[in-house]
Scaffold this motif. Structure first.
Motif, PDB file in Angstrom:
ATOM      1  N   GLY A   1       0.821  -1.207   0.000  1.00 42.98           N
ATOM      2  CA  GLY A   1       0.000   0.000   0.000  1.00 42.98           C
ATOM      3  C   GLY A   1       0.854   1.256   0.000  1.00 42.98           C
ATOM      4  O   GLY A   1       0.533   2.243  -0.684  1.00 42.98           O
ATOM      5  N   TYR A   2       1.946   1.213   0.773  1.00 36.89           N
ATOM      6  CA  TYR A   2       2.846   2.370   0.810  1.00 36.89           C
ATOM      7  C   TYR A   2       3.448   2.633  -0.568  1.00 36.89           C
ATOM      8  O   TYR A   2       3.514   3.772  -1.030  1.00 36.89           O
TER       9      TYR A   2
ATOM     10  N   MET B   1       2.201   1.813  -3.461  1.00 35.39           N
ATOM     11  CA  MET B   1       1.161   2.306  -4.369  1.00 35.39           C
ATOM     12  C   MET B   1       0.953   3.808  -4.169  1.00 35.39           C
ATOM     13  O   MET B   1       0.774   4.560  -5.134  1.00 35.39           O
ATOM     14  N   ILE B   2       0.975   4.228  -2.890  1.00 33.64           N
ATOM     15  CA  ILE B   2       0.822   5.660  -2.600  1.00 33.64           C
ATOM     16  C   ILE B   2       1.986   6.444  -3.195  1.00 33.64           C
ATOM     17  O   ILE B   2       1.810   7.544  -3.717  1.00 33.64           O
ATOM     18  N   GLN B   3       3.188   5.801  -3.120  1.00 36.94           N
ATOM     19  CA  GLN B   3       4.371   6.457  -3.667  1.00 36.94           C
ATOM     20  C   GLN B   3       4.413   6.389  -5.189  1.00 36.94           C
ATOM     21  O   GLN B   3       5.241   7.046  -5.824  1.00 36.94           O
ATOM     22  N   GLY B   4       3.546   5.560  -5.779  1.00 40.37           N
ATOM     23  CA  GLY B   4       3.506   5.464  -7.231  1.00 40.37           C
ATOM     24  C   GLY B   4       4.497   4.491  -7.820  1.00 40.37           C
ATOM     25  O   GLY B   4       4.691   4.486  -9.051  1.00 40.37           O
ATOM     26  N   THR B   5       5.158   3.681  -6.993  1.00 39.67           N
ATOM     27  CA  THR B   5       6.144   2.713  -7.504  1.00 39.67           C
ATOM     28  C   THR B   5       5.546   1.322  -7.702  1.00 39.67           C
ATOM     29  O   THR B   5       6.243   0.395  -8.112  1.00 39.67           O
TER      30      THR B   5
ATOM     31  N   SER C   1       1.918  -0.543  -9.263  1.00 44.89           N
ATOM     32  CA  SER C   1       0.619  -0.351  -9.912  1.00 44.89           C
ATOM     33  C   SER C   1      -0.459  -1.182  -9.216  1.00 44.89           C
ATOM     34  O   SER C   1      -0.169  -2.095  -8.435  1.00 44.89           O
TER      35      SER C   1
END
Length: 581
Positions: free
Chosen positions: A262-263, A265-269, A271
């Motif tokens: 989840g972290y 995904m929040i950082q965008g690394t 998908s």
């Protein structure tokens, strides 16, 4: 890993089914990541960008992959079952063959219940391991390895976080393995003891009832059953204590995936499709490690069972055909000679420096107190045991120079303790001569004074009799045993107290028949009654394994030794009275 080498070697050509089956297991296990991979593409390339062009092809590929995987899985199970069942059949046949060729010492050391456990429970555990545990191990290893590799291609940091937890699960399962191995060995021993008690009780049911010991036998069985239950609980408790730690660490993989994934995904690394792939395959890291505890359980039981089976499988009989043993083309004449024979058991002499000679067609009588060595002489004659010193000869040739099959076909033994098979009366009489005609069976029964009572049975010679001759009296069983021995038309006939359970009139009839056999036969009669041996050409009196008297009936009476005392006692003659009084 001697057990695995033994199993692999004995599979022979059938091992190709195992190899193909395990290869299919690896392939189908690896195919499990196909649908999560396609699901990732479905999210990232179809749903998120709303590109419907790839929807049907991806769904079609997912369906095709699952159909192919399940088809290969079916083929894998068929091959592994075929291999394991064939292995089970081959090993059980080999074990039975080994047992058939073992000597008396082996059966004195191995209990019947223990042998039955080895041929049933232990072999089934080996089959179960070959058919199920083998591919379960491959499944777990391949699924774990392929998943880790795939995860590394998707997101290295998240994979490292998950991989850091897995060694702790492995350490716990390895510790569990070391604890339970000796426990499974002990559990196997408890099961063998339980089976032995049950088998002895069933086989000896007549004795149990005769002495009203049902309560005692029930208590003895309950004690063994309770011991087995407690040992099973010990193993179960160990598993129960360790399993929560394995489950906790397994669940921590899912929690780590949600937190760290989840972290990212929040950082965008990471998908959404990659997160879905990680979430859907977390079980592929947890389940193999969770299953490892159960698999180690079964593997330890497999090794314990393998050790028990291999002990019998590689048991070597001490009495075998010598390399120079040769069977004569003609039937043996029946000339038996003992030259200075000594037989030692557990450091004590059962027979000491015994020498005698019986010419073809003669009758030798043997008497003595219980434990004097009478039956030991017979066992040495048929090579059930080997003499410690001296030589036993048949027709002037050492019995060790004959093949065992020739020796025992020419020496028939009718024992006091009769065992009759669960077969017809005719089948029991013709046991040693399967091609014996119906007329031949009847003739042997008449010679043993058995024809009369056999014809009075419900179906005559076709009457089924139970294990150990249930339904027949002691004297009837002895007469069928004698008929079975006569059916062999032996060169040497040994009667080991065979007429002890028949009346005097029947004994006299049987002796008359034995003197008028239509084939040359040397007879060795072991008896407690003087009437059984008084017509013998020579009589031996044994005491503590030594010959203390020998001669004819008249000669021994004149000596007024042990034989005379027995004769006087059995004929109600006071010692010192004239023999003809």
């Amino acid at each position: 890993m001697l057990e695995l080498k033994w199993l692999w070697k004995y599979m022979g050509p059938k091992r190709r089914y195992l190899i193909i089956g395990l290869c299919l297991s690896a392939v189908t296990s690896a195919m499990l990541i196909i649908n999560p991979m396609l699901s990732q593409k479905l999210i990232d390339e179809v749903i998120t960008p709303q590109n419907t062009a790839k929807l049907l092809p991806l769904l079609g590929l997912m369906l095709a992959a699952e159909v192919i995987r399940l088809s290969l899985r079916y083929l894998m199970i068929v091959l592994l079952e075929k291999n394991s069942q064939q292995m089970l059949d081959d090993v059980r046949t080999r074990l039975y063959d080994v047992i058939q060729n073992e000597d008396y010492r082996f059966f004195g050391r191995m209990r019947t219940g223990d042998l039955m456990t080895r041929m049933t429970n232990d072999l089934d555990m080996i089959r179960h391991s070959t058919a199920w545990i083998s591919y379960s191990v491959v499944d777990s290893v391949v699924i774990f390895a392929v998943t880790i590799i795939y995860f590394f291609t998707v997101n290295v940091p998240l994979t490292l976080c998950l991989a850091a937890i897995t060694p702790f699960i492995l350490l716990i399962t390895m510790a569990f393995s070391k604890i339970v191995h000796p426990m499974y060995v002990n559990l196997r021993a408890k099961l063998s003891s339980l089976n032995t008690v049950a088998q002895e009780n069933i086989e000896g049911n007549r004795v149990v009832k005769a002495f009203a010991r049902e309560a005692f036998e029930k208590q003895k069985f309950e004690e063994r059953n309770e011991e087995f239950r407690k040992e099973n609980l010990k193993v179960s408790y160990v598993g129960v204590k360790i399993q929560p730690f394995i489950d906790l660490l397994s669940q921590s993989l899912s929690v780590t995936t949600l937190l760290v994934g989840g972290y990212f995904m929040i950082q965008g690394t990471l998908s959404a499709g990659e997160m879905l792939a990680f979430s859907s395959l977390t079980w592929a890291l947890a389940n193999p490690l969770r299953n490892l505890g159960m698999l180690i359980n079964d593997i330890q039981r497999f090794f314990a069972s393998c050790d028990m089976v291999m002990e019998v499988f590689y048991a070597v009989p001490s009495i075998v055909d010598h390399s120079d043993a040769e069977a004569p083309k003609q039937r043996a004449k029946g000339d038996v000679e003992f030259r200075g024979v000594t037989f030692r058991v557990d450091g004590k002499d059962a027979v000491t420096d015994v020498s005698f000679h019986i010419k073809p067609g003669e009758t030798l009588g043997i008497m003595g107190t219980t434990g004097s060595g009478k039956t030991s002489l017979v066992n040495l004659m048929t090579r059930a045991y080997e003499p410690t010193q001296g030589t036993v000869l048949l027709d002037g040739k050492d019995v060790q120079k004959y093949p065992l099959s020739f020796l025992r076909k020419n020496m028939a033994v009718a024992m006091q303790d009769v065992f009759l098979f669960s077969d017809t009366v005719e089948g029991n009489i013709a046991y040693g001569q399967a091609d014996l005609s119906e007329e031949g069976v009847v003739a042997c029964a008449r010679a043993a004074d058995a024809d009369g009572f056999i014809r009075r049975l419900s179906e005559g010679y076709d009457t089924l009799i139970g294990e150990r001759g249930v339904g027949l009296s002691g004297g009837q069983k002895q007469r069928i045993s004698l008929a079975r021995a006569l059916a062999m038309r032996p060169s040497v006939l040994v009667l080991d107290d065979t007429t002890s359970a028949v009346d005097m009139e029947t004994e006299q009839y049987i002796q008359g028949q034995l003197h008028s056999l239509d084939f040359l036969c040397t007879k060795v009669v072991i008896a407690q009654r003087v009437s059984s041996v008084q017509d013998a050409d020579e009589i031996l009196i044994l005491d503590n394994g030594r010959i203390i008297e020998h001669g004819t009936h008249e000669e021994l009476l004149k000596n007024r030794g042990f034989y005379y005392k027995i004769w006087a006692l059995q004929n109600s003659v006071k010692e010192g009275e004239p023999i003809g009084a």
